[in-house]
Enzyme design. Structure first.
Site, PDB file in Angstrom:
ATOM      1  N   PRO A 128     -27.445  16.851  43.142  1.00 38.15           N
ATOM      2  CA  PRO A 128     -26.296  16.113  43.654  1.00 38.15           C
ATOM      3  C   PRO A 128     -26.633  15.325  44.932  1.00 38.15           C
ATOM      4  O   PRO A 128     -26.144  14.219  45.136  1.00 38.15           O
ATOM      5  CB  PRO A 128     -25.258  17.201  43.929  1.00 38.15           C
ATOM      6  CG  PRO A 128     -25.610  18.297  42.974  1.00 38.15           C
ATOM      7  CD  PRO A 128     -27.094  18.232  42.780  1.00 38.15           C
ATOM      8  N   ALA A 130     -29.993  14.698  46.075  1.00 34.74           N
ATOM      9  CA  ALA A 130     -31.393  14.247  46.147  1.00 34.74           C
ATOM     10  C   ALA A 130     -31.828  13.640  44.832  1.00 34.74           C
ATOM     11  O   ALA A 130     -31.806  14.314  43.791  1.00 34.74           O
ATOM     12  CB  ALA A 130     -32.319  15.408  46.513  1.00 34.74           C
ATOM     13  N   ARG A 268     -27.658 -21.135  13.452  1.00 36.79           N
ATOM     14  CA  ARG A 268     -26.353 -21.518  14.009  1.00 36.79           C
ATOM     15  C   ARG A 268     -26.333 -23.018  14.300  1.00 36.79           C
ATOM     16  O   ARG A 268     -27.204 -23.529  15.019  1.00 36.79           O
ATOM     17  CB  ARG A 268     -26.116 -20.742  15.308  1.00 36.79           C
ATOM     18  CG  ARG A 268     -24.956 -21.235  16.122  1.00 36.79           C
ATOM     19  CD  ARG A 268     -23.631 -20.891  15.476  1.00 36.79           C
ATOM     20  NE  ARG A 268     -22.518 -21.517  16.180  1.00 36.79           N
ATOM     21  CZ  ARG A 268     -21.255 -21.206  15.962  1.00 36.79           C
ATOM     22  NH1 ARG A 268     -20.941 -20.298  15.055  1.00 36.79           N
ATOM     23  NH2 ARG A 268     -20.306 -21.799  16.638  1.00 36.79           N
ATOM     24  N   ILE A 337     -27.081 -16.975  24.200  1.00 36.04           N
ATOM     25  CA  ILE A 337     -27.371 -17.832  23.039  1.00 36.04           C
ATOM     26  C   ILE A 337     -26.425 -17.495  21.887  1.00 36.04           C
ATOM     27  O   ILE A 337     -25.933 -18.388  21.184  1.00 36.04           O
ATOM     28  CB  ILE A 337     -28.866 -17.680  22.628  1.00 36.04           C
ATOM     29  CG1 ILE A 337     -29.753 -18.301  23.714  1.00 36.04           C
ATOM     30  CG2 ILE A 337     -29.136 -18.317  21.264  1.00 36.04           C
ATOM     31  CD1 ILE A 337     -31.234 -18.016  23.573  1.00 36.04           C
ATOM     32  N   GLY A 339     -23.474 -16.287  22.235  1.00 38.37           N
ATOM     33  CA  GLY A 339     -22.097 -16.571  22.646  1.00 38.37           C
ATOM     34  C   GLY A 339     -21.170 -15.406  22.345  1.00 38.37           C
ATOM     35  O   GLY A 339     -21.538 -14.243  22.544  1.00 38.37           O
ATOM     36  N   GLU A 363     -35.726   7.215  36.371  1.00 42.41           N
ATOM     37  CA  GLU A 363     -37.179   7.414  36.601  1.00 42.41           C
ATOM     38  C   GLU A 363     -37.602   6.790  37.930  1.00 42.41           C
ATOM     39  O   GLU A 363     -38.741   6.308  38.080  1.00 42.41           O
ATOM     40  CB  GLU A 363     -38.010   6.865  35.443  1.00 42.41           C
ATOM     41  CG  GLU A 363     -37.565   7.423  34.107  1.00 42.41           C
ATOM     42  CD  GLU A 363     -38.616   8.186  33.344  1.00 42.41           C
ATOM     43  OE1 GLU A 363     -39.763   8.270  33.805  1.00 42.41           O
ATOM     44  OE2 GLU A 363     -38.271   8.733  32.281  1.00 42.41           O
ATOM     45  N   THR A 365     -35.387   4.504  41.036  1.00 42.77           N
ATOM     46  CA  THR A 365     -34.752   3.173  41.055  1.00 42.77           C
ATOM     47  C   THR A 365     -35.799   2.077  41.271  1.00 42.77           C
ATOM     48  O   THR A 365     -36.915   2.362  41.719  1.00 42.77           O
ATOM     49  CB  THR A 365     -33.743   3.083  42.221  1.00 42.77           C
ATOM     50  OG1 THR A 365     -34.482   3.270  43.441  1.00 42.77           O
ATOM     51  CG2 THR A 365     -32.641   4.126  42.116  1.00 42.77           C
TER      52      THR A 365
HETATM   53  N1  COS Z   1     -49.635  10.996  42.126  1.00 38.96           N
HETATM   54  C1  COS Z   1     -50.268  11.957  42.855  1.00 38.96           C
HETATM   55  N2  COS Z   1     -49.864  12.314  44.099  1.00 38.96           N
HETATM   56  C2  COS Z   1     -48.801  11.684  44.617  1.00 38.96           C
HETATM   57  C3  COS Z   1     -48.104  10.678  43.904  1.00 38.96           C
HETATM   58  C4  COS Z   1     -48.563  10.353  42.602  1.00 38.96           C
HETATM   59  N3  COS Z   1     -47.942   9.427  41.871  1.00 38.96           N
HETATM   60  N4  COS Z   1     -47.092  10.238  44.677  1.00 38.96           N
HETATM   61  C5  COS Z   1     -47.148  10.911  45.831  1.00 38.96           C
HETATM   62  N5  COS Z   1     -48.184  11.800  45.781  1.00 38.96           N
HETATM   63  C6  COS Z   1     -48.619  12.698  46.840  1.00 38.96           C
HETATM   64  C7  COS Z   1     -49.036  11.895  48.067  1.00 38.96           C
HETATM   65  O1  COS Z   1     -50.382  11.511  47.976  1.00 38.96           O
HETATM   66  C8  COS Z   1     -48.787  12.872  49.191  1.00 38.96           C
HETATM   67  O2  COS Z   1     -49.847  13.775  49.264  1.00 38.96           O
HETATM   68  P1  COS Z   1     -50.847  13.744  50.535  1.00 38.96           P
HETATM   69  O3  COS Z   1     -49.962  13.942  51.727  1.00 38.96           O
HETATM   70  O4  COS Z   1     -51.799  14.863  50.267  1.00 38.96           O
HETATM   71  O5  COS Z   1     -51.486  12.394  50.503  1.00 38.96           O
HETATM   72  C9  COS Z   1     -47.575  13.649  48.709  1.00 38.96           C
HETATM   73  O6  COS Z   1     -47.512  13.493  47.286  1.00 38.96           O
HETATM   74  C10 COS Z   1     -46.297  13.125  49.308  1.00 38.96           C
HETATM   75  O7  COS Z   1     -46.182  11.739  48.992  1.00 38.96           O
HETATM   76  P2  COS Z   1     -45.280  10.761  49.818  1.00 38.96           P
HETATM   77  O8  COS Z   1     -45.567  10.953  51.289  1.00 38.96           O
HETATM   78  O9  COS Z   1     -45.424   9.399  49.267  1.00 38.96           O
HETATM   79  O10 COS Z   1     -43.823  11.361  49.494  1.00 38.96           O
HETATM   80  P3  COS Z   1     -42.381  10.898  49.935  1.00 38.96           P
HETATM   81  O11 COS Z   1     -41.548  12.094  50.174  1.00 38.96           O
HETATM   82  O12 COS Z   1     -42.503   9.888  51.034  1.00 38.96           O
HETATM   83  O13 COS Z   1     -41.753  10.224  48.618  1.00 38.96           O
HETATM   84  C11 COS Z   1     -41.347   8.655  46.890  1.00 38.96           C
HETATM   85  C12 COS Z   1     -42.310   9.238  47.939  1.00 38.96           C
HETATM   86  C13 COS Z   1     -40.167   7.967  47.482  1.00 38.96           C
HETATM   87  C14 COS Z   1     -42.215   7.640  46.156  1.00 38.96           C
HETATM   88  C15 COS Z   1     -40.893   9.784  45.925  1.00 38.96           C
HETATM   89  O14 COS Z   1     -39.974  10.641  46.564  1.00 38.96           O
HETATM   90  C16 COS Z   1     -40.253   9.250  44.651  1.00 38.96           C
HETATM   91  O15 COS Z   1     -40.943   8.840  43.716  1.00 38.96           O
HETATM   92  N6  COS Z   1     -38.921   9.286  44.577  1.00 38.96           N
HETATM   93  C17 COS Z   1     -38.183   8.939  43.355  1.00 38.96           C
HETATM   94  C18 COS Z   1     -38.044  10.127  42.491  1.00 38.96           C
HETATM   95  C19 COS Z   1     -37.546   9.747  41.125  1.00 38.96           C
HETATM   96  O16 COS Z   1     -38.191   9.033  40.394  1.00 38.96           O
HETATM   97  N7  COS Z   1     -36.366  10.236  40.771  1.00 38.96           N
HETATM   98  C20 COS Z   1     -35.796   9.930  39.515  1.00 38.96           C
HETATM   99  C21 COS Z   1     -35.389  11.154  38.836  1.00 38.96           C
HETATM  100  S1  COS Z   1     -36.582  11.956  37.923  1.00 38.96           S
HETATM  101  S2  COS Z   1     -36.353  11.170  36.118  1.00 38.96           S
END
Ligand code: COS
Length: 387
Positions: A128, A130, A268, A337, A339, A363, A365
């Site tokens: 909810p 995160a 069409r 196209i 309509g 997956e 945004t």
């Molecule tokens: N593959 C391997 N490792 C990864 C990675 C990836 N794709 N992405 C991040 N990591 C690792 C980083 O390397 C980092 O490790 P180190 O500190 O050892 O280098 C660690 O994970 C933390 O990464 P980061 O600092 O980038 O994390 P953040 O908390 O800043 O978050 C985002 C990064 C915003 C990219 C992440 O929270 C995200 O993808 N959010 C969206 C989640 C999502 O897709 N939700 C949809 C619902 S699921 S269907």
């Protein structure tokens, strides 16, 4: 460089296309209207091995790799976004997390029945409070003897009401700063989580999305996926695959829109001849084709990188970002196209239009994809950026 698909993958595409046209397409309209998953379609997909396409045969899969999996998603994305969503959540994130991080024992116990399609998987990250900030989750698992006890709730979980096995992300150590205190678990339905609110959606109504509620759900320590404290990274790696293959599904939608537009424009008539002769229509169709071709190259090049064992986080983010935009744009153009016919519920473009919108949201945004892409670019020059 060789841009041709191997013969066995061409054969595989033919099989999937036949299945998609003969089984998936005819069921898609009713699933949208009823707002429910057509489990008969999913079972038939399982019967011909489609629920385990990328996984090796020793784990019950087809062994078609990421390229084969992208072919599957493209063909499903052409015919029914809901079916692509159900099967994508099962293969690409739910089961994929176990394939990427599970022990041999976990793969035999959980991945094999999932890949054979005997069971259905889901992937539970969002809560909810995160979603984009994946490390901000609050669902807790507390060690109790040889078990962990999980409390919390997950939201917007594709396949939530149907899943037998769920890959779940939880906090195991709230003191450890963010990522290191997060662990992934394999949780079976029998462990006792409840299905909460089932979402009523604008699109992908032939897929099921719900809340999952964990109240003192007890799982053995053997169900820790990978290692304690590695859950965040495992989930991010899994999402890389999910984002690439979502790009493949959007490619299918964008291609379908192009073909519908061409078919309509050639028959069409307006002002005495088919509208295909109007430049305004030609320009839209040319733009649609240009974007489809660019997306196709991007998706299959990225799939090739995965199959070569190369890093592809940035490319997966680009596939998802551009794919979702191109599908939405192409379906918008096809609707224009066609309509009023395109706007009518009697014709599939209206459903495709509603179905496409979610790809810009789930997956991660499209705003998150830009963060992923930018942070990879800055990493390449030694700079860590923070969202
Ligand atoms: N593959 C391997 N490792 C990864 C990675 C990836 N794709 N992405 C991040 N990591 C690792 C980083 O390397 C980092 O490790 P180190 O500190 O050892 O280098 C660690 O994970 C933390 O990464 P980061 O600092 O980038 O994390 P953040 O908390 O800043 O978050 C985002 C990064 C915003 C990219 C992440 O929270 C995200 O993808 N959010 C969206 C989640 C999502 O897709 N939700 C949809 C619902 S699921 S269907």
């Amino acid at each position: 460089m060789d841009f041709t698909f191997p013969r066995e993958l061409e054969k595989f595409r033919k099989l999937v296309r036949e299945f998609a046209n003969e089984v998936v397409r005819p069921a898609s309209k009713a699933a949208d209207i009823k707002h429910e998953v057509n489990m008969d379609v999913i079972r038939q997909a399982a019967d011909i091995g489609l629920l385990g396409v990328p996984f090796p045969q020793k784990y019950g899969g087809v062994g078609a790799g990421e390229t084969g999996y992208c072919i599957l998603m493209e063909e499903l994305g052409r015919t029914c976004t809901s079916t692509a969503t159900t099967i994508g959540a099962h293969i690409g994130i739910g089961a994929m997390a176990i394939y990427l991080a599970g022990t041999e024992e976990q793969k035999q116990k959980y991945l094999v029945p999932l890949a054979r399609g005997e069971k259905l998987a889901a992937f539970a990250l969002t809560e909810p409070n995160a979603g984009s900030d994946a490390a901000g989750i609050k669902t807790r698992a507390v060690r109790d003897g040889d078990d962990y006890v999980i409390n919390g709730s997950k939201m917007y979980i594709t396949n939530g009401p149907l899943a037998d096995v769920v890959s779940v992300l939880v906090v195991t150590d709230p003191v450890l700063k963010a990522h290191g205190g997060i662990t992934a678990f394999i949780v079976e339905k029998d462990a006792g989580f409840q299905v909460g609110t089932v979402e009523k959606k604008m699109g992908i109504r032939g897929s099921a999305t719900s809340e999952l509620v964990f109240e003192d759900v007890r799982v053995p320590k053997e169900n820790v996926l990978g290692q304690v404290g590695l859950g965040f990274i495992i989930f991010m790696q899994t999402l890389d695959t999910g984002r690439l293959t979502l790009g493949a599904a959007t490619l299918g939608g964008a291609q379908e829109a192009l073909e519908i537009a061409i078919d309509y424009a050639r028959v069409r008539e307006a002002f005495g001849k088919p509208i295909a002769h109007k430049q305004s229509i030609q320009f839209m169709i040319a733009d649609m084709a240009a974007e489809v071709e660019a997306l196709r190259s991007l998706v299959y090049r990225t799939a090739w990188m995965v199959d070569q064992g190369m890093p592809y986080t940035k490319e997966a983010g680009i596939c998802k970002l551009l794919g979702s935009q191109i599908a939405s744009r192409n379906i918008h153009r096809a609707l224009q196209i066609l309509g009023a016919l395109g706007y009518s519920r009697d014709f599939p473009v209206e459903r495709m239009f509603r179905d496409a919108r979610i790809a810009e949201i789930f997956e991660g945004t499209n705003e998150i994809q830009r963060i992923v892409i930018a942070s990879q670019l800055f990493r390449e020059v030694g700079v860590r950026i923070r969202p």
